[in-house]
Design an enzyme around this catalytic site. Structure first.
Site, short mmCIF file in Angstrom:
data_model
loop_
_atom_site.label_atom_id
_atom_site.label_comp_id
_atom_site.label_asym_id
_atom_site.label_seq_id
_atom_site.Cartn_x
_atom_site.Cartn_y
_atom_site.Cartn_z
N LYS A 179 73.54 -86.47 -31.63
CA LYS A 179 74.83 -86.76 -30.98
C LYS A 179 75.83 -85.64 -31.24
CE LYS A 179 78.17 -90.56 -30.63
NZ LYS A 179 78.47 -91.93 -31.10
N GLU A 185 68.99 -82.19 -40.75
CA GLU A 185 67.54 -82.27 -40.62
C GLU A 185 67.10 -81.85 -39.21
OE1 GLU A 185 68.76 -85.67 -43.45
OE2 GLU A 185 69.53 -84.70 -41.62
N GLY A 240 74.32 -94.25 -32.67
CA GLY A 240 72.96 -93.71 -32.74
C GLY A 240 71.89 -94.78 -32.78
N ARG A 241 72.09 -95.83 -33.55
CA ARG A 241 71.06 -96.87 -33.68
C ARG A 241 70.97 -97.76 -32.44
NH1 ARG A 241 75.15 -97.31 -37.06
NH2 ARG A 241 76.51 -99.13 -37.15
N GLU A 326 72.29 -100.75 -41.52
CA GLU A 326 73.31 -99.74 -41.26
C GLU A 326 74.50 -100.36 -40.54
OE1 GLU A 326 72.61 -95.29 -40.56
OE2 GLU A 326 72.96 -96.04 -38.53
N HIS A 356 48.23 -110.25 -46.47
CA HIS A 356 47.43 -109.72 -47.58
C HIS A 356 48.24 -108.77 -48.44
CE1 HIS A 356 43.65 -111.38 -45.90
NE2 HIS A 356 44.28 -111.19 -44.74
N LYS A 468 75.59 -87.14 -48.15
CA LYS A 468 75.43 -85.87 -47.43
C LYS A 468 76.38 -84.81 -47.98
CE LYS A 468 74.18 -88.05 -43.01
NZ LYS A 468 74.58 -88.21 -41.60
#
Length: 504
Positions: A179, A185, A240-241, A326, A356, A468
């Site tokens: 964005k 990253e 973003g999410r 978030e 399991h 950050k």
């Protein structure tokens, strides 16, 4: 409503009213939540007291419900296939959204001979499209272009190395999704991919032909080397999410065709219309939110699980973790005061594999952990054994919910199942692009509902920023290779010692 943490739910029969609801051909069964008619009445009263109906109306009307950032949360406009005008500060955003749809469709028809797509993005720029690509790959008979779709999120070069070991540079396309176009990253991985293209003999013009971007920072993307007509816009009113419905979802359209992407949007739009217009007592996102609130108020639950009995949805809990934690993992409300409840810890994986793994904790642990069991009526393959296997899969889903609800007495304490463990059953008629879209929108709208009930802003994420900031001086110290780093205003004594350990 009682806030007692000692009472236990009474599991009622399936015939009890207000336990089975449906919308968009999806069925929600809350019978094992242990919520009686009086408790439901109190829950809906609590929802109305929190002005939930007004909040829903304000969200779809483009009001600035994201107060801390003074902007709307209008991801629903990205899937508004009816093209009904959606106004933000008096301006209709639908023409711009429609133009992006047209550009996505055109791009689907342009790519020829592409073997690999590298989608670079992290967090909300990664989870949604990755989940959709993985889930739709399991749809029997789906039309696919067969490209290798690679998702590059982690700064760990192991992921980068694995992708570059198989990708063919001269027939690869790269989609950079950020964005802000400043995400560390993402920009570092994008630079590494460009370096790989150069090392592989690609010319500057070929590299320019290879790069695409999805961003709100068009100038930043152009400065990086992305051509103007290969940049797809992103708007600040999309978190973003919540962004898979935008050009962030390009991989869906490119791999499975624009019609599949439209179906994905259509399912979400149908769920939005239900959420927007259904009475609270019949509203699936609201009902799901209230079951979680009930378990918080009755049992002070700290976690819940989402268990899809469909291997195609194994990525769904990871997507859901970001959406819920978030959005609503906060201790301060919209009024700046401490909140009573916020997001529980979210976890899960595909059933019956999960049985399991950690179901022992569900059945006999000391904590009450509500579960959303998600099942699909139709098998997810056309194998000859699919029907028999699917029957066993569904029987496990139903049996686990029954065992958790009813428990079992025994003389041996190790064989006692306490029972009275609450769960929902969410049943999809089938898993395809439409119902995947509806499923994701259901949980997005539930997250927004929970934020309204808890008085939390579900659309900012200030808590992810501090780490950050601290990483920058730490990275500089690591780059110095010194083993004499001292504590400072930015680096405490423990971290300084750890830096020295890494540098030694």
């Amino acid at each position: 409503m009682s806030s007692s943490s000692t009472s236990t739910p009474t599991i009622t029969s399936l015939a009890t009213p207000k336990q089975v609801h449906s919308a968009v051909n999806m069925v929600l069964d809350t019978a094992y939540q242990g919520i009686d008619a009086a408790a439901w009445k109190a829950l809906f009263s609590e929802a109305r007291a929190s002005k939930l109906e007004q909040f829903i109306a304000d969200m779809f009307a483009g009001k600035h419900i994201n107060q801390s950032e003074d902007r709307p949360a209008l991801h629903s406009a990205l899937r508004n296939l009816s093209k009904t005008p959606v106004l933000i500060d008096g301006q209709d955003v639908m023409p711009a959204v429609t133009q992006v749809w047209q550009r996505i469709e055109a791009l689907c028809n342009q790519w020829v001979g592409v073997t690999d797509v590298i989608h670079i993005g992290i967090g909300g720029s990664d989870f949604g499209p990755r989940l959709a690509i993985e889930a739709l790959a399991h749809v029997p008979g789906i039309q696919s272009r067969g490209m290798r779709m690679h998702f590059l999120a982690n700064i760990d070069t192991a992921e980068l190395g694995r992708i570059l070991a198989t990708a063919k540079p001269h027939s690869t396309r790269v989609i950079i999704v950020s964005k802000s176009f400043t995400t560390l990253e993402t920009t570092m991985n994008a630079k590494a991919i460009v370096a790989w293209l150069k090392e592989s003999g690609c010319t500057q013009s070929q590299i320019a032909h290879t790069l695409y971007a999805v961003t709100a920072n068009v100038a930043g993307a152009k400065a990086f080397g992305v051509e103007q007509d290969q940049i797809f816009p992103f708007w600040d009113w999309v978190g973003g999410r919540y962004s898979v419905w935008s050009a962030v979802g390009l991989p869906i359209a490119l791999q499975y065709g624009f019609a599949a992407f439209e179906d994905f949007l259509a399912g979400a739009h149908a769920m939005d219309l239900h959420f927007q217009h259904a009475p609270l007592e019949e509203n699936l996102p609201v009902i799901m939110a209230l079951t979680l609130l009930y378990q918080q108020e009755q049992h002070d639950i700290k976690a819940y699980a989402a268990i899809p009995y469909a291997d195609a949805l194994d990525w769904f809990p990871k997507w859901l973790q970001q959406l819920d934690m978030e959005s609503n993992g906060k201790s301060v409300g919209r009024d700046g005061k401490p909140v009573k409840h916020s997001s529980p810890v979210v976890f899960g994986s595909a059933g019956s594999n999960a049985q399991h793994s950690y179901f022992q904790l569900f059945h006999q642990g000391t904590e009450i952990i509500p579960i959303d069991f998600i099942a699909v009526r139709q098998p997810m393959s056309d194998r000859p054994e699919a029907v028999a296997h699917h029957r066993i899969l569904l029987s496990n889903c139903l049996a686990q919910a029954q065992a958790l609800a009813n428990g079992k007495d025994a003389e041996n304490p190790n064989d006692i199942y306490p029972g009275k463990r609450p769960s929902n059953l969410l049943l999809l008629p089938e898993l395809n692009a439409f119902y995947l879209g509806a499923l994701l929108a259901l949980y997005e709208n539930r997250a927004a509902t929970l934020g309204a009930l808890w008085n939390i802003n579900s659309f900012d994420q200030p808590g992810v920023e501090y780490g950050k900031v601290l990483a920058k001086p730490i990275e500089k110290a690591l780059a110095s290779h010194q083993i004499t780093i001292q504590a400072s205003a930015d680096i405490d004594a423990v971290t300084a010692a750890r830096i020295n350990l890494f540098n030694s």
